[in-house]
Design an enzyme around this catalytic site. Structure first.
Site, PDB file in Angstrom:
ATOM      1  N   CYS A 377       0.840  -1.212   0.000  1.00 30.73           N
ATOM      2  CA  CYS A 377       0.000   0.000   0.000  1.00 30.73           C
ATOM      3  C   CYS A 377       0.863   1.244   0.000  1.00 30.73           C
ATOM      4  O   CYS A 377       0.440   2.308  -0.475  1.00 30.73           O
ATOM      5  CB  CYS A 377      -0.832   0.085   1.271  1.00 30.73           C
ATOM      6  SG  CYS A 377      -1.706  -1.383   1.697  1.00 30.73           S
ATOM      7  N   HIS A 433       1.539  13.756  -7.045  1.00 32.48           N
ATOM      8  CA  HIS A 433       0.790  15.011  -6.895  1.00 32.48           C
ATOM      9  C   HIS A 433      -0.568  14.977  -7.596  1.00 32.48           C
ATOM     10  O   HIS A 433      -1.408  15.849  -7.403  1.00 32.48           O
ATOM     11  CB  HIS A 433       1.636  16.168  -7.442  1.00 32.48           C
ATOM     12  CG  HIS A 433       1.337  17.486  -6.780  1.00 32.48           C
ATOM     13  ND1 HIS A 433       0.197  17.727  -6.034  1.00 32.48           N
ATOM     14  CD2 HIS A 433       2.041  18.643  -6.738  1.00 32.48           C
ATOM     15  CE1 HIS A 433       0.204  18.960  -5.600  1.00 32.48           C
ATOM     16  NE2 HIS A 433       1.316  19.543  -6.003  1.00 32.48           N
ATOM     17  N   ASP A 437      -2.312  16.453  -2.425  1.00 32.07           N
ATOM     18  CA  ASP A 437      -1.952  17.880  -2.444  1.00 32.07           C
ATOM     19  C   ASP A 437      -0.777  18.123  -1.513  1.00 32.07           C
ATOM     20  O   ASP A 437      -0.584  17.394  -0.543  1.00 32.07           O
ATOM     21  CB  ASP A 437      -3.131  18.723  -1.932  1.00 32.07           C
ATOM     22  CG  ASP A 437      -4.346  18.612  -2.823  1.00 32.07           C
ATOM     23  OD1 ASP A 437      -4.165  18.223  -3.990  1.00 32.07           O
ATOM     24  OD2 ASP A 437      -5.454  18.901  -2.353  1.00 32.07           O
TER      25      ASP A 437
END
Ligand code: CAO
Length: 460
Positions: A377, A433, A437
């Site tokens: 993950c 990105h 953020d």
């Protein structure tokens, strides 16, 4: 026998005098029933008006920028008798405005619903005020309301693709990522032609136009004979390096990376770690700082689920994972590998330390299986045992973030009226990105720093 019919704007609820933003057909086009004819847009919603008949478009009576209301003539179409009688709308003969309140045709209903579902689910931040749906002259148009609490979220980064439902559908069918398609329509709107041009360009570049590939055109590397300059030795790369190189290169060029740096005060954590050394020796495991970092990362991931996620293939949805499998970069004589330690949230520090030692030993002996390498993950790359103050790790796709850990050092921290030495761990968080953020990344490292600074967070 062929008959000419007029297709007019159906019941569009309270909308009046709305702008035509796209005309999707031209005279002479053969259209299927339900094919979109025009897109209209008010300040609250955009809608496509589909054709209630299949046939050949005779005349297009509107153009982009014109304003229309219920009943305005859109196109004339030549359709067959059978078509005209089969269509279930009230409008007949030279079809004037569609009948308000006419019960919807079952097929039309379900088609329109599925359309709306698709378009609303793919509507993006920044388009929140524009909900798109199809309306059919075969039924009163359902007004697709704008969300109750409107403020359109600003685009997280870069441009947000602005396109009508049919263009979105068209792009989806061709596998084109609308975020990469330049729009030539009004206010940068992406038109069908733009998608066609994009696909054409991608094909000319010799690649398959998949959402995140083939967006770079780089000159091929020059072939250089280094022997001209001095003695050389050629060593073929082993498979591990070749596979890692491909994965790293792909991540580097397809993911917009940003790295956020921070520092954690691990003075207490280190004292605790040392206090556990005797216990570790008894159990035959070495409790290194990395084990604590793994636990701290999981605790932070729980607070920031978007870091424990992957983008789906289309790049249009985020898949949040409710499990906590952490990839650990291991330096081996044959190159870098990233085995995955599963369910870190459910394991104690000593068990994790033992598993880490076991999996890195297997990595170094080339004993890892495919299962060991999949299902992660989030990854951690620790160079703390080697040195350095900071680095910018590459995201281990399809994950969306990776934490780099560098060597701890004693930092003079001003407390009260004096400087006190605090053991400080440098953290480097690289993230995708597109998904994360900068503010979220700064919050993430702040939380991680806080968790690491208070050892009770990790042992209780
Ligand atoms: N600061 C200072 N010392 C540290 C440290 C840190 N952040 N992290 C570990 N250390 C110390 C350990 O305490 C240990 O000290 P002792 O030998 O005195 O006990 C020593 O460094 C070696 O630790 P380790 O590397 O054996 O153990 P680890 O749990 O920290 O890391 C592993 C395990 C597998 C991650 C590591 O061995 C490894 O392979 N690191 C390289 C990862 C890598 O290549 N990343 C780059 C990928 S991108 O190209």
């Amino acid at each position: 026998m062929a008959v000419e019919k007029e297709i007019r704007v159906p019941d569009i609820g309270d909308f009046e005098d709305v702008e035509v933003i796209e005309v999707l057909v031209s005279a002479g086009d053969a259209v299927e029933r339900e094919a979109s004819l025009v897109t209209i847009e008010s300040d609250k919603a955009s809608m496509e008006i589909p054709s209630p008949f299949s046939g050949i478009i005779g005349e297009v009576a509107v153009s982009v920028g014109e304003r229309v209301s219920e009943g305005s003539l859109l196109v004339r179409i030549t359709t067959s008798d059978a078509e005209a009688t089969a269509e279930p709308i009230a409008a007949s003969g030279d079809a004037a405005a569609p009948e308000v309140g006419h019960p919807p045709a079952p097929n039309g209903e379900s088609a329109a619903r599925s359309d709306i579902a698709t378009h609303t689910s793919t509507t993006k931040a920044g388009e929140a005020g524009t909900i798109s749906g199809s309306v059919s002259a075969a039924q009163p148009a359902r007004k697709i309301a704008a969300p109750a609490s409107p403020p359109p979220t600003p685009a997280p980064a870069g441009r947000i693709a602005h396109a009508s439902p049919s263009v979105r559908r068209f792009a989806r069918e061709l596998g084109a990522n609308l975020d990469l398609v330049p729009g030539s329509g009004r206010k940068g709107r992406i038109l069908k032609q733009d998608v066609q041009d994009f696909i054409k360009r991608a094909l000319q570049q010799g690649g398959t136009p998949s959402p995140f590939e083939n967006v770079l055109q780089v000159a091929p590397a020059r072939s250089i004979d280094f022997a001209e300059f001095g003695e050389i030795e050629i060593t073929p790369l082993n498979n591990i390096r070749k596979i890692a190189a491909r994965a790293l290169h792909r991540s580097w060029v397809t993911i917009p990376h940003v790295t956020q740096f921070d520092e954690a005060d691990i003075t207490e954590l280190e004292a605790y770690r040392k206090s556990q050394q005797a216990e570790g020796e008894k159990r035959g495991v070495k409790l290194t700082a990395l084990t604590f970092v793994m636990k701290a990362v999981v605790s932070t991931l729980k607070a920031f689920p978007q870091f424990c996620a992957s983008l789906d293939e289309s790049g249009e949805s985020l898949i949040l994972k409710r499990y906590f499998h952490i990839g650990i970069a291991v330096d081996t004589p044959n190159g870098l590998v990233v085995p995955v330690v599963r369910n870190v949230d459910r394991k104690g520090l000593f068990d994790l330390a033992a598993e880490l030692a076991e999996v890195s030993e297997r990595a170094r002996n080339r004993k890892l299986t495919q299962a060991d390498l999949s299902g992660g993950c989030f990854s951690i790359s620790s160079l703390g045992g080697i040195g350095g103050t900071a680095f910018t790790p590459i995201v281990n796709a399809p994950e969306v973030a990776i934490l780099g850990v560098s060597r701890h050092f004693l930092k003079p921290v001003h407390r009260g009226d004096q400087f006190v030495p605090r053991l400080t761990l440098p953290l480097s968080l690289s993230y995708d990105h597109r998904v994360i953020d900068g503010a979220a990344a700064a919050r993430f490292t702040t939380k991680l720093r806080d968790v690491l600074s208070d050892v009770r967070n990790l042992v209780l």
